[in-house]
Scaffold this motif. Structure first.
Motif, PDB file in Angstrom:
ATOM      1  N   THR A 234       0.812  -1.215   0.000  1.00 22.22           N
ATOM      2  CA  THR A 234       0.000   0.000   0.000  1.00 22.22           C
ATOM      3  C   THR A 234       0.844   1.262   0.000  1.00 22.22           C
ATOM      4  O   THR A 234       0.316   2.361  -0.183  1.00 22.22           O
ATOM      5  CB  THR A 234      -0.928   0.030   1.218  1.00 22.22           C
ATOM      6  N   GLY A 235       2.159   1.150   0.233  1.00 26.72           N
ATOM      7  CA  GLY A 235       3.021   2.317   0.271  1.00 26.72           C
ATOM      8  C   GLY A 235       4.461   1.938  -0.003  1.00 26.72           C
ATOM      9  O   GLY A 235       4.799   0.759  -0.166  1.00 26.72           O
ATOM     10  N   TYR A 240       4.477  -0.831   5.040  1.00 29.92           N
ATOM     11  CA  TYR A 240       3.118  -0.754   4.499  1.00 29.92           C
ATOM     12  C   TYR A 240       2.548  -2.150   4.271  1.00 29.92           C
ATOM     13  O   TYR A 240       3.277  -3.125   4.106  1.00 29.92           O
ATOM     14  CB  TYR A 240       3.107   0.052   3.205  1.00 29.92           C
TER      15      TYR A 240
END
Length: 579
Positions: A234-235, A240
């Motif tokens: 997600t990052g 993440y």
């Protein structure tokens, strides 16, 4: 235990009085000079007589084991451990969670960006720094000066391991955060921001470590996943959350970068080391027309013929399996899918101009694993059928047992220094016998005290394609845990297909063995992530709890535990394999 933030190689200290006195004590954790940010520390060890710490007698189990916790002040903390005439001194250093800047200085590593940053035109880019209160902070970038006003206070999140000690509440920040955000419309290199801090008549300048660049939207790179299972997140870092892994060969357009992390056009991030650039390539949406599903050994395989391999997302429900194709457009009129032992119906929908969702409605709520791979540009999805077992036992069931740790990796250590790896293997051997007595075919990732990496264990499960996989472990805690008062059975799962198994076995063992419950956790541990079969990681007790450690090491209790796991697994399989 290493996976929860406690060192896998705990260094033991021991002391012994004169031969006439014969008192001795062994301290397994923490090592002398240990550094931590926790507000307390537990001392794990054992002694053959009464032990005092800083003059106070501590509680010990019947066999002399101990695990008291003590508060820590910031800086150096000294503990004097005494038994009889023997004395030992231990030093533990508590570091602050936040480093507060004082005077005219920025907090370490607070100037953004900390690594090179690339964004598309029109995207928000934030310049930020941590500085003392009542400062004036500006940043100069690409010939312009920006004022960074102080921001309202925000909370800091503890590590994910904090949930393991029920201490995961947000922590109020005590530092002052200065920030402003901007946009740039023209592609090009903006350079490194230079920050200026003014306070009490003094001034400091410092450059951010990373530079900022704006990508040309007409010249974006196209990458191809080269890893066996591309880790989408997600990052832009390993902190993440994981998303559905990307099969080898997946192609996507890069829309941003932070350091060595690439942002892909469907929103996920991936490490550049798991990809290669396709020079001069473009990635228009792929097309898909007909698709088909055919029975194969142990499952149904559905083939999605695409013009190019695209990113995918998997979502499992109670009786549904949903596959999303990103950067794809349907030209579908016909689907060939005969009656299947598993699939009741397939529905699909073009949910937006470049995203297609396929939903498989299943005949059974329990799912038994899946696999995704590209062959050329065709995506192959294997949905595994329920196992075919005969009678009321486990005849026909294939199970992989994974005794955790091994070799140089000790795992947690009990108060007397016994490494977790030894208990994991001993109980796994007994469990193997108990399962085989019920007709199962049992395979083990290791049968001796050898080094075995997490990737090797995961690959073994994928290669063997068992019906179930169980990873056997015993537990420990982060430094701020309560080792004396934390005990019990814990279960960890990742894919929804493993949830019911984790809950059932947890409840069964707690009830049948009259053991405490530590809890059931969703966790993306390496040995919960294999998707080819329902896979769980079992924490069968706490190595560092003085009382529970005696139960962990009891040979009769180990036999009862193995038999109970086999009995519970038999009951669950009988229920779960029914239509």
């Amino acid at each position: 235990m290493r996976r929860f933030g406690v060192s896998a190689c705990l260094l033991g200290l021991s002391l012994m009085a004169s031969p006439a006195a014969a008192e001795s004590v062994s301290l397994v954790y923490p090592p002398n000079g240990h550094e931590t940010t926790a507000a307390q520390i537990f001392l794990i060890g054992t002694a053959d007589s009464t032990v005092s710490v800083n003059g106070t007698t501590i509680q010990q189990s019947a066999q002399g084991h101990f695990a008291p916790s003590f508060p820590l002040q910031l800086g150096e903390n000294r503990f004097t451990i005494q038994t009889g005439e023997a004395t030992m001194t231990l030093t533990v250093i508590r570091r602050p969670v936040e480093v507060l800047p004082t005077g005219v200085t920025f907090a370490p590593n607070s100037l953004q960006p900390t690594q090179d940053l690339e964004r598309l035109p029109g995207e928000s880019i934030c310049l930020s720094a941590i500085a003392p209160p009542h400062s004036t902070v500006t940043a100069r970038l690409s010939g312009q000066t920006f004022t960074l006003p102080p921001q309202p206070s925000t909370a800091q999140l503890p590590s994910n391991a904090a949930i393991l000690t029920a201490q995961n509440d947000p922590i109020p920040r005590t530092t002052t955060h200065y920030q402003t955000c901007l946009t740039a419309e023209q592609p090009g290199d903006l350079g490194q921001p230079t920050y200026t801090l003014t306070r009490s008549g003094e001034t400091l300048q410092a450059a951010a470590p990373g530079a900022i660049a704006i990508l040309n939207p007409d010249q974006r790179q196209v990458i191809e996943v080269t890893a066996a299972s591309g880790t989408a997140r997600t990052g832009p870092s390993t902190t993440y959350s994981r998303l559905t892994p990307l099969p080898t060969g997946t192609r996507a357009t890069v829309t941003g970068r932070e350091g060595n992390w690439l942002r892909l056009d469907y929103g996920a991030w991936i490490n550049a080391d798991e990809t290669r650039v396709l020079p001069g390539a473009t990635a228009p949406p792929a097309m898909i027309r007909s698709l088909s599903g055919q029975p194969v050994t142990g499952g149904t395989e559905i083939v999605f013929p695409l013009t190019a391999p695209v990113p995918v997302t998997v979502t499992q429900g109670d009786d549904t399996f949903a596959l999303t194709l990103h950067n794809a457009i349907a030209q579908t009129d016909t689907i060939w899918l005969d009656d299947s032992p598993l699939i009741r119906r397939l529905d699909w929908q073009q949910v937006n101009p470049t995203t297609i969702a396929y939903t498989f409605h299943l005949k059974t709520a329990q799912q038994w694993g899946y696999d995704l791979r590209y062959e050329g540009s065709s995506l192959h999805l294997l949905l595994r059928h329920p196992p075919q077992i005969s009678g009321e036992q486990l005849q026909g069931l294939r199970i992989v047992l994974d005794p955790g740790h091994g070799g140089a990796e000790l795992g947690a250590r009990g108060p007397d220094g016994t490494p977790e790896k030894e208990v994991n293997l001993a109980v796994s051997r007994q469990l193997k016998q108990a399962l085989e007595a019920r007709g199962a075919t049992v395979l083990m990732t290791r049968t001796a005290d050898v080094d075995l990496g997490l990737r090797d264990r995961m690959d073994y499960i994928a290669q063997q394609q068992p019906d179930l996989a169980l990873s056997i472990h015993y537990n420990a805690l982060p430094d701020n845990g309560d080792a004396e008062n934390t005990a019990g059975i814990g279960m960890f799962w990742y894919h929804p297909q493993a949830h019911d198994l984790a809950v059932f076995l947890h409840n069964y063992l707690v009830t049948e063995l009259d053991r405490p419950s530590y809890g059931v956790f969703w966790n993306n541990l390496a040995l919960t992530r294999p998707q080819m079969a329902p896979t769980i990681l079992m924490e069968l007790g706490f190595m560092i709890n003085p009382e529970e450690f005696e139960w962990v090491m009891n040979p009769q209790a180990q036999t009862q535990l193995a038999q109970a796991i086999a009995a519970g697994l038999t009951q669950w399989v009988q229920q779960a394999s029914q239509p």
